[in-house]
Design a protein around this motif. Structure first.
Motif, PDB file in Angstrom:
ATOM      1  N   GLY A 140      44.356  32.639  44.031  1.00  0.00           N
ATOM      2  CA  GLY A 140      45.263  32.986  42.939  1.00  0.00           C
ATOM      3  C   GLY A 140      44.557  33.838  41.883  1.00  0.00           C
ATOM      4  N   ARG A 141      45.303  34.130  40.831  1.00  0.00           N
ATOM      5  CA  ARG A 141      44.791  35.085  39.824  1.00  0.00           C
ATOM      6  C   ARG A 141      43.568  34.571  39.073  1.00  0.00           C
ATOM      7  NH1 ARG A 141      46.983  40.345  39.492  1.00  0.00           N
ATOM      8  NH2 ARG A 141      48.867  40.246  40.738  1.00  0.00           N
ATOM      9  N   PHE A 168      41.131  33.124  40.310  1.00  0.00           N
ATOM     10  CA  PHE A 168      40.034  33.507  41.192  1.00  0.00           C
ATOM     11  C   PHE A 168      39.846  35.024  41.212  1.00  0.00           C
ATOM     12  CE2 PHE A 168      38.210  34.537  45.317  1.00  0.00           C
ATOM     13  CZ  PHE A 168      37.260  33.542  45.516  1.00  0.00           C
ATOM     14  N   THR A 169      40.933  35.739  41.416  1.00  0.00           N
ATOM     15  CA  THR A 169      40.777  37.177  41.664  1.00  0.00           C
ATOM     16  C   THR A 169      40.482  37.976  40.399  1.00  0.00           C
ATOM     17  OG1 THR A 169      43.181  37.481  41.593  1.00  0.00           O
ATOM     18  CG2 THR A 169      42.162  37.187  43.758  1.00  0.00           C
ATOM     19  N   LEU A 228      36.781  37.965  40.107  1.00  0.00           N
ATOM     20  CA  LEU A 228      36.142  38.947  40.997  1.00  0.00           C
ATOM     21  C   LEU A 228      36.402  40.379  40.550  1.00  0.00           C
ATOM     22  CD1 LEU A 228      36.621  37.605  44.632  1.00  0.00           C
ATOM     23  CD2 LEU A 228      34.577  37.553  43.209  1.00  0.00           C
ATOM     24  N   ASP A 229      37.575  40.614  39.971  1.00  0.00           N
ATOM     25  CA  ASP A 229      37.873  41.967  39.485  1.00  0.00           C
ATOM     26  C   ASP A 229      36.846  42.420  38.449  1.00  0.00           C
ATOM     27  OD1 ASP A 229      40.081  42.419  41.102  1.00  0.00           O
ATOM     28  OD2 ASP A 229      41.523  41.685  39.630  1.00  0.00           O
TER      29      ASP A 229
END
Lengths: 180, 526
Positions: B370-371, B373-374, B377-378
């Protein structure tokens, strides 16, 4: 990997021309076009052929992959490449049943299917209901390597990969931070 | 490989058989060979040199890792996240010295006396080491010289990379003072016929410049060059045999063709890391040793420690590019001392660490999606990171056992690794997470990612040293209490884990053990 990049002007090696694709396609939600044995981008920039899975199933998997690991600057084709790994006879039944179950969850929420929900938060709410299933965990775990180990996506994160071939960073900015 | 590399017969009962060729076994094999002792070293993995190493995380993992089936149990998060990968260690000639990051710290004096310093702790099986820092110091000197440790022997420290500069800025702003690029077995200048670090990153994947010390391209070829050392790669030890007197006679192993062999031995030294070493002793049970070889104490496989660990990654407004340069050349040592006022015994080190995008995705929050997490990473380019390495407490129930319901490719029971966090470990980890957050906030971090432990790289304690044979498996020389010609030569002999990265101590103990074995052989006592 059988995700085909279609040149804007015409044909590719598989004969999935832009015109042919769109002519043979049926709508799958607003996101993808689904035809006999393939899923394609609405702009026909890429297409993925399916072997063991129904193309409708593949379309859901691609959207599901993005909803699990949403990176707005990563194009759909990288998610398609990642989930294409499940398009095999060994996993087909589990994946088909999992996607069917996900569509049932969507219908219970008042949508025609998973792809019919326009907002990510609605789709994520459906995924939260199935996140402990082997189906969800198989797709999620597969993405960890299937998505993030594609070298083509690394530049989106700024990651540079190996540097040995360029002599490391000793002359190329290992200590170039300038804002501390 | 040297031209005059030795070749010994399977029936040659005069050799010392060393099982494993990493920081313990590889060093022991060379040090014995240098002293004229004939050695056969059995290595389960293949032979890879710097030109073979791959600067790609998953490809390198596939090339080098010990990937044989293992199982896990206990409340540690690794058992849930990586049920069949409790440890991230290497199967290759040179062992985990290919993968290690190079941090080379001596233990502190009190860490050899954990029981007398900390006092009894509920649930912990604490014990003092049968040796002191003073006894080990001469061997630390030799180990630092062998490894070319920076900031020793007039070798300069490594320059700080971007990740270090963020750590240094934040740590000093947070009030810490013992902050440096550390003592590293990575050349800051050309040394010992190896070149200086080129700040390439990928220290964990094997150093393609050979700037980091590894037994793979130092001790192993030097031992072979003496004509006294034969290294047999792709040779997986399966059982240690003994005679009617209870002395070991040799080692059964499966060779590269899948054929079982038996190598006779005068002495066997076991150095397969803290999971395989007790596994092999347990698998060598016999009528005479029904609970496993050298296990009259019942301590074989027990007291497994893996360091209290975890990571803190932090995101900043602007780029850091933490992956550039030496992975672990950065340390804060202000929390390494023992101060029970913090709510736990023992101490911890904070060391720079970075992962590439593939491993960050796998290890940042295993199972996460989900966001939350991402979006982390972004911001990968803007991340800095540190790793917590602290003393964890030995518990008898944290142990390696044989899982008889799962078999490996040779049909042998796989090892099960059981680990429950001790309350002391949890208190220390939480303290360290808070320290990491304080450091990075002081440097301007906008987001903190307290990252759970990875599969264990520091596997220790499962054949521990003790004065009293009831308390441990080996004596202060690493010699089995029960079997005079059986030695253990890896981190499994650690009585307690201490806070420091273990390799330097493993090497120091191996040099000391080689000196002892050679002297005893000379005297005819072995």
């Amino acid at each position: 990997m059988t995700v085909t990049h279609i040149s804007p002007s015409g044909s590719d090696v598989r004969g999935l021309t832009r015109r042919g694709l769109l002519a043979r396609a049926m709508a799958a939600g607003a996101t993808f076009v689904v035809g006999s044995g393939f899923v394609a981008a609405r702009d026909a920039a890429w297409a993925v052929e399916t072997a063991a899975l129904k193309p409708e199933t593949m379309a859901v998997l691609i959207q599901m992959a993005r909803d699990i690991y949403p990176h707005d600057r990563i194009a759909d084709r990288f998610y398609a490449i990642a989930v294409k790994a499940h398009d095999n006879p060994e996993q087909a039944q589990m994946i088909e049943e999992g996607v069917a179950g996900l569509n049932l969850v969507a219908q219970a929420q008042g949508f025609d299917g998973y792809l019919a929900a326009g907002w990510e938060k609605d789709r994520v709410a459906m995924l939260r209901l199935i996140e402990h299933t082997p189906f969800f965990q198989t797709v999620r775990a597969g993405l960890v390597t299937g998505l993030y180990n594609q070298k083509e996506v690394w530049p989106v994160f700024g990651y540079e990969g190996e540097s040995f071939s360029q002599g490391g960073y000793i002359e190329r900015g290992f200590n170039d931070i300038d804002w501390l | 490989m040297a031209d005059n590399v030795a070749k010994f017969g399977h029936d040659d009962a005069s050799v010392v058989v060393v099982i494993g060729t990493g920081s313990g076994g590889g060093v022991l094999a060379n040090e014995l060979a240098q002293r004229g002792v004939k050695v056969v070293a059995l290595e389960a993995g293949g032979r890879y040199l710097p030109e073979d190493y791959i600067n790609d995380e998953w490809d390198s993992f596939a090339q080098l890792s010990w990937g044989d089936m293992r199982t896990t149990s206990g409340d540690w998060r690794v058992a849930r996240d990586f049920a069949n990968l409790p440890a991230w260690i290497v199967k290759a000639v040179g062992g985990t010295s290919i993968h290690w990051a190079g941090a080379s710290l001596r233990f502190q004096e009190h860490e050899f006396k954990a029981l007398s310093t900390y006092g009894p702790v509920d649930g912990a099986n604490l014990l003092d080491w049968p040796i002191t820092l003073a006894e080990l110091e001469p061997y630390y000197d030799l180990a630092e010289k062998k490894l070319g440790v920076t900031r020793t022997n007039d070798l300069p420290g490594l320059p700080g990379n971007n990740n270090y500069l963020v750590l240094e800025k934040g740590a000093k702003a947070a009030g810490y003072s013992k902050v440096s690029t550390g003592r590293m077995a990575i050349n800051s200048v050309e040394n010992d016929d190896r070149m200086a670090c080129q700040q390439t990153g990928f220290c964990f994947q094997g150093c393609k410049w050979g700037a980091k010390w590894s037994a793979a391209y130092t001790d192993i070829p030097r031992g072979e060059a003496t004509g006294n050392l034969e290294v047999r790669d792709h040779s997986h030890a399966t059982r240690i045999e003994h005679d009617e007197d209870g002395k070991v006679t040799g080692v059964r192993y499966i060779d590269r063709d899948g054929t079982e062999q038996f190598q006779r031995a005068r002495i066997v030294a076991l150095a397969g890391n803290s999971i395989e070493s007790p596994r092999l002793l347990l698998a060598s049970a016999s009528d005479r040793f029904p609970d496993g070889l050298a296990n009259s104490s019942g301590q074989v496989g027990r007291n497994y420690t893996r360091h209290t660990t975890g990571s803190v990654y932090a995101i900043f407004e602007r780029p850091v590019r933490m992956w550039r340069g030496t992975t672990m050349a950065g340390i804060v040592q202000d929390e390494a001392h023992h101060d029970p006022a913090r709510g736990f015994v023992g101490g911890y080190e904070l060391e720079t660490l970075s992962l590439g995008i593939p491993f960050m995705a796998a290890f940042m929050d295993p199972g996460g999606w989900g966001r939350e997490f991402t979006t982390a990473l972004d911001s990968y380019e803007n991340m800095a990171g540190l790793w917590i390495v602290g003393e964890d407490l030995p518990q008898e129930t944290n142990r390696i056992t044989l899982n008889r319901s799962e078999k490996d490719r040779f049909g042998l029971p796989v090892p099960n690794v059981h680990y429950d966090d001790h309350p002391n470990d949890i208190a220390m980890r939480n303290h360290a997470y808070a320290a990491g957050e304080r450091i990075y906030r002081a440097a301007g971090a906008t987001r903190i990612l307290p990252t759970p432990p990875y599969p264990s790289t520091h596997n220790l304690g499962t054949n521990r040293m003790s004065d009293n044979p009831r308390d441990g498996v080996v004596n202060k020389w690493g010699q089995a209490h029960d079997v005079p010609n059986l030695f253990v030569s890896d981190g499994s002999v650690f009585t307690t884990s201490a806070a420091e990265n273990p390799t330097l101590t493993i090497v120091a103990l191996a040099i000391r053990q080689a000196e002892h074995i050679a002297a005893e052989m000379e005297k005819g006592a072995l």
